[in-house]
Design an enzyme around this catalytic site. Structure first.
Site, mmCIF file in Angstrom:
data_model
loop_
_atom_site.group_PDB
_atom_site.id
_atom_site.type_symbol
_atom_site.label_atom_id
_atom_site.label_comp_id
_atom_site.label_asym_id
_atom_site.label_seq_id
_atom_site.Cartn_x
_atom_site.Cartn_y
_atom_site.Cartn_z
ATOM 1 N N LYS A 82 0.977 -1.531 0.214
ATOM 2 C CA LYS A 82 0.136 0.004 0.289
ATOM 3 C C LYS A 82 1.076 1.001 0.144
ATOM 4 C CE LYS A 82 -4.253 -2.760 1.330
ATOM 5 N NZ LYS A 82 -4.676 -2.594 0.158
ATOM 6 N N LYS A 106 -1.973 1.297 -2.847
ATOM 7 C CA LYS A 106 -2.471 0.592 -3.979
ATOM 8 C C LYS A 106 -2.028 0.771 -5.651
ATOM 9 C CE LYS A 106 -6.417 -0.639 -3.441
ATOM 10 N NZ LYS A 106 -7.169 -1.320 -3.789
ATOM 11 N N GLU A 112 -4.912 -5.864 -7.101
ATOM 12 C CA GLU A 112 -5.800 -6.266 -8.124
ATOM 13 C C GLU A 112 -5.602 -5.966 -8.894
ATOM 14 O OE1 GLU A 112 -8.661 -4.505 -5.563
ATOM 15 O OE2 GLU A 112 -6.635 -6.157 -4.682
ATOM 16 N N HIS A 160 -6.784 -13.341 -7.744
ATOM 17 C CA HIS A 160 -7.346 -12.014 -6.641
ATOM 18 C C HIS A 160 -9.196 -11.895 -7.331
ATOM 19 C CE1 HIS A 160 -8.817 -8.630 -4.837
ATOM 20 N NE2 HIS A 160 -8.828 -8.904 -4.042
ATOM 21 N N SER A 198 -7.855 -12.782 3.874
ATOM 22 C CA SER A 198 -6.827 -10.416 3.221
ATOM 23 C C SER A 198 -8.047 -9.616 3.149
ATOM 24 C CB SER A 198 -6.839 -10.723 2.110
ATOM 25 O OG SER A 198 -5.742 -9.651 1.828
#
Length: 477
Positions: A175, A177, A204, A294, A379
């Site tokens: 992060k 992100k 993602e 993901h 997560s």
């Protein structure tokens, strides 16, 4: 009357519209071991009988259309049609029913999740006679399972590659992100891996944007990974997101990752699509890469209880299409996930054989006939105080991924990683000694704080962080 018309009439063709249930509702049908079985939650429009609604689903997702057609006489509908063979009312819900549909295996292309979904969850979901429709579960017969490669490697091969056993694996999503340069991104990766994590992860939506092109990110992350491995003596990985606008570009990125010698790449399987995902999974097996998956966009499809596709179906589809990890919710974090439902599809990801268990939302017994398993990834909004619950809920064969719960540590990324590793090791040791993580979890963490200042600092920061919201998708009463 023309000769052609006479021919049609002579084989029994009669133009017009007839009720679906006359052809596709067959309560006497005995399902076959080779049938794909589906459980649909059906909400009919007012005035539409449940038998007609269930039959309409079977028809529109297999051989039927809205009117009789003369070409029906050129094939065997009894061989190819879907059949609604049972309907049950949903207790506690008005005008909702579970319709069970059996599909002959010949309706589907071998090894193609794309084709399977195009039929089963295609146009039927827009059918006007239904107010809402949700696919709750699928039974994939062994005969069809065996046409899929499945995960590139699976749980045991991954542990052997990493040389890590007897505990969950630890990860962290970098992060912020979006917005970091490739070099600063690589620095964050290095600090987290040096501190004791097994993996770090691209978010993602990190693909190849102007602030950080994919090739630069891959290079700096590989450098970070090798430096952390040299310092710790442990094998490390970073999920390099290979998702791209075309399959060709995606494979090009995976090829570059392989050339760098890194162990794992990543794909957003729902936004990227099942065809792309299966192609990448085949490449990963052939070239020794692990594949992290993901599930971005899943809640658009699965969160509403009466319409869409349940995540347990998307999880089964991923195991068939291929992936070594997939995000599965946390039960205790910030994202949707009721405990029994989550553990139901976690078992469907990991186990070889799963019995029907409606108390966990599993409508059908599923035999995976040795298809490799997938590691569930917890997560989203988790931190060190959650470690006992996560270890108890998910067990050893899982990945516990702390993004903000690592990078938000007051002393920095590496101490955040240390805190998570210490908390995990303490929980695993306590469990192995016979202690009850569900009852003694907080005490176990406090004991570990006495000899880990990094963990003590993390516990102080997140001692009051909770996400107390009721789940939207819950089991029927």
């Amino acid at each position: 009357m023309s000769p052609q018309t006479e021919t049609k009439a002579s084989v029994g063709f009669k133009a017009g519209v007839k009720e679906y249930k006359l052809t596709y509702y067959t309560p006497e049908y005995q399902t076959k071991d080779t049938d794909i079985l589906a459980a649909f939650r059906v909400t009919p429009q007012p005035g539409v009988p449940p038998e007609e609604a269930g039959a309409a689903v079977a028809a529109e997702s297999s051989t039927g259309t809205w009117t009789t057609v003369w070409t029906d006489g050129l094939t065997s509908l009894d061989r190819y049609k879907g059949r609604c063979y049972r309907i049950e009312r949903v207790v506690g819900e008005k005008d909702q029913y579970i319709a069970y549909v059996a599909y002959p295996l010949d309706l589907f292309e071998e090894g193609s999740v794309t084709n399977m979904f195009t039929s089963i969850v295609g146009n039927v979901f827009g059918f006007k006679a239904l107010r809402a429709l949700r696919l709750e579960d699928l039974r994939i017969p062994p005969a069809y399972v065996k046409t899929f490669q499945g995960p590139p490697h699976g749980i045991q091969v991954e542990r052997d590659k990493l040389n890590k056993y007897g505990r969950p694996l630890l990860g962290c999503t970098i992060k912020p992100k979006l917005g970091l340069s490739a070099k600063n991104y690589g620095r964050a990766v290095y600090e987290c891996l040096r501190g004791g994590l097994d993996f770090t992860k691209d978010d993602e939506n990190v693909n190849s944007q102007p602030f950080m092109r994919w090739r630069d990110r891959f290079l700096f992350c590989a450098e970070a990974l090798y430096k952390a491995q040299a310092e710790t003596g442990e094998i490390k990985g970073h999920y390099l997101n290979a998702t791209a606008g075309t399959c060709e570009e995606m494979i090009k990125r995976a090829v570059f990752a392989r050339e760098l010698g890194v162990p794992i790449v990543m794909h957003d399987y729902l936004t990227g699509g099942f065809t792309a995902n299966t192609s990448l999974a085949h490449y990963c097996r052939d070239n020794g890469l692990l594949l992290h998956i993901h599930r971005a966009m899943h809640a658009v499809i699965d969160r509403q209880k009466n319409h869409g596709i349940h995540f347990r179906v998307l999880a089964k589809a991923l195991r068939m299409s291929g992936g070594d990890h997939i995000h599965s919710g946390t039960v205790v974090g910030k994202l949707e996930g009721e405990r029994d439902i989550t553990l139901g599809f976690v078992d469907l990801l990991r186990d070889d054989f799963v019995e029907q268990d409606r108390s966990r939302g599993i409508y059908f017994t599923q035999d995976w006939v040795s298809l490799p398993g997938v590691l569930p990834v917890a997560s989203g909004g988790i931190h060190v105080w959650h470690m006992p619950a996560l270890t108890e809920i998910f067990g050893d064969d899982s990945v516990l991924q702390f993004g903000g719960g690592t990078l938000g540590h007051p002393w920095g990324n590496a101490p955040g990683a240390v805190a998570n590793r210490v908390a995990l090791e303490a929980c695993v040791q306590a469990r192995n000694e016979g202690r009850d993580l569900a009852q003694e979890g907080n005490e176990i963490i406090r004991e570990a704080c006495k000899w880990s200042p990094e963990l003590a600092a993390a516990c102080e920061v997140w001692k009051e962080i909770v996400f107390n919201f009721a789940a939207v998708d819950v089991l029927d009463k």
